[in-house]
Design a protein around this motif. Structure first.
Motif, PDB file in Angstrom:
ATOM      1  N   THR A  17       0.839  -1.193   0.000  1.00 37.60           N
ATOM      2  CA  THR A  17       0.000   0.000   0.000  1.00 37.60           C
ATOM      3  C   THR A  17       0.872   1.240   0.000  1.00 37.60           C
ATOM      4  O   THR A  17       2.026   1.207   0.411  1.00 37.60           O
ATOM      5  N   GLU A  18       0.323   2.339  -0.461  1.00 36.64           N
ATOM      6  CA  GLU A  18       1.069   3.595  -0.478  1.00 36.64           C
ATOM      7  C   GLU A  18       1.519   3.991   0.914  1.00 36.64           C
ATOM      8  O   GLU A  18       2.620   4.510   1.089  1.00 36.64           O
ATOM      9  N   ALA A  19       0.713   3.704   1.913  1.00 36.93           N
ATOM     10  CA  ALA A  19       1.042   4.116   3.274  1.00 36.93           C
ATOM     11  C   ALA A  19       2.262   3.401   3.812  1.00 36.93           C
ATOM     12  O   ALA A  19       2.911   3.863   4.729  1.00 36.93           O
ATOM     13  N   ASP A  20       2.610   2.266   3.230  1.00 35.45           N
ATOM     14  CA  ASP A  20       3.663   1.467   3.813  1.00 35.45           C
ATOM     15  C   ASP A  20       4.770   1.130   2.826  1.00 35.45           C
ATOM     16  O   ASP A  20       5.771   0.551   3.198  1.00 35.45           O
ATOM     17  N   ALA A  21       4.610   1.489   1.560  1.00 36.37           N
ATOM     18  CA  ALA A  21       5.524   1.013   0.544  1.00 36.37           C
ATOM     19  C   ALA A  21       6.809   1.800   0.442  1.00 36.37           C
ATOM     20  O   ALA A  21       7.833   1.245   0.074  1.00 36.37           O
ATOM     21  N   GLY A  22       6.810   3.073   0.750  1.00 35.75           N
ATOM     22  CA  GLY A  22       8.012   3.865   0.539  1.00 35.75           C
ATOM     23  C   GLY A  22       8.345   3.872  -0.939  1.00 35.75           C
ATOM     24  O   GLY A  22       7.473   3.952  -1.787  1.00 35.75           O
ATOM     25  N   ASP A  23       9.622   3.728  -1.269  1.00 31.26           N
ATOM     26  CA  ASP A  23      10.045   3.718  -2.659  1.00 31.26           C
ATOM     27  C   ASP A  23      10.213   2.301  -3.192  1.00 31.26           C
ATOM     28  O   ASP A  23      10.660   2.123  -4.316  1.00 31.26           O
ATOM     29  N   GLU A  24       9.885   1.304  -2.399  1.00 34.52           N
ATOM     30  CA  GLU A  24      10.089  -0.078  -2.797  1.00 34.52           C
ATOM     31  C   GLU A  24       9.033  -0.505  -3.809  1.00 34.52           C
ATOM     32  O   GLU A  24       7.891  -0.102  -3.744  1.00 34.52           O
ATOM     33  N   THR A  25       9.434  -1.339  -4.751  1.00 33.22           N
ATOM     34  CA  THR A  25       8.496  -1.868  -5.722  1.00 33.22           C
ATOM     35  C   THR A  25       8.011  -3.220  -5.235  1.00 33.22           C
ATOM     36  O   THR A  25       8.671  -3.891  -4.443  1.00 33.22           O
ATOM     37  N   ALA A  26       6.843  -3.627  -5.732  1.00 29.32           N
ATOM     38  CA  ALA A  26       6.265  -4.907  -5.337  1.00 29.32           C
ATOM     39  C   ALA A  26       7.150  -6.045  -5.832  1.00 29.32           C
ATOM     40  O   ALA A  26       7.714  -5.986  -6.919  1.00 29.32           O
ATOM     41  N   LEU A  27       7.231  -7.075  -5.022  1.00 29.87           N
ATOM     42  CA  LEU A  27       8.023  -8.240  -5.384  1.00 29.87           C
ATOM     43  C   LEU A  27       7.171  -9.226  -6.170  1.00 29.87           C
ATOM     44  O   LEU A  27       5.960  -9.309  -5.979  1.00 29.87           O
ATOM     45  N   THR A  28       7.828  -9.991  -7.027  1.00 27.15           N
ATOM     46  CA  THR A  28       7.133 -11.037  -7.774  1.00 27.15           C
ATOM     47  C   THR A  28       6.884 -12.221  -6.834  1.00 27.15           C
ATOM     48  O   THR A  28       7.553 -12.344  -5.789  1.00 27.15           O
TER      49      THR A  28
END
Length: 181
Positions: A17-28
């Motif tokens: 979620t935007e609230a918790d993601a920071g600059d990290e991208t989702a993992l496969t």
């Protein structure tokens, strides 16, 4: 000796979620599975060193690897590790182990003996009390500082109850403020 049970039901559409993601991208799904395997190996070795018995389940939830360590049948010696501060410390050590092997930031979640579910229940009570203050006339209700994972849970719980939640503050003072949606 601990047993590792792997759950391979990874949700390929799960993203942070935007609230918790920071600059990290989702993992496969395969990256989440790799994180889970590395973390399980680390935890299994730690349990062996500490002579504790536990069963390790690996899952993916909300775009994160999620490890759950539970007492083996007939064994309750795992509760020594299930205190919230201990679980948070073990989670950080496990994340470092995963990051060392993968070279990437890890957002994995570690649960020991159901401590995360117990904490989620406590947080739900906090949200309910905050909502009660708002319904009694307050414009907003601030909660105490907590970890990013706990703030994320607060956001989700508040949203489920039809309220809005924002994180405010910096560093160790970062906390949620709940308002009407």
């Amino acid at each position: 000796m601990s047993d590792v049970t792997e759950t391979t039901e990874f949700d390929p559409t799960a993203t942070a979620t935007e609230a918790d993601a920071g600059d990290e991208t989702a993992l496969t799904p395969s990256q989440l599975e790799e994180e889970g395997d590395i973390a399980a190996d680390y935890i299994e070795e730690l349990l062996d060193i500490a002579d504790l018995d536990g069963d390790i389940d690996i899952d993916a939830r909300g775009g994160r690897a999620y490890l759950s360590v539970n007492a083996s049948e007939g064994s309750s010696n795992l509760r020594v590790l299930s205190k919230p501060d201990t679980v948070n410390a073990l989670q950080e050590l496990t994340r470092i182990a995963v990051q060392t092997k993968t070279g990437s930031f890890s957002r994995l979640i570690l649960d020991v003996g159901g401590s995360r579910d117990a904490r989620a229940s406590e947080l739900a009570v906090l949200v309910d009390k905050a909502i009660a203050r708002i319904e009694e006339g307050a414009d907003s209700a601030a909660l105490p500082p907590m970890s990013s994972y706990e703030r994320k849970l607060i956001h989700d719980i508040a949203s489920e109850r039809g309220y809005s939640s924002e994180s405010e503050g910096e560093g160790r003072d970062r906390h949620n403020v709940i308002t009407r949606a």
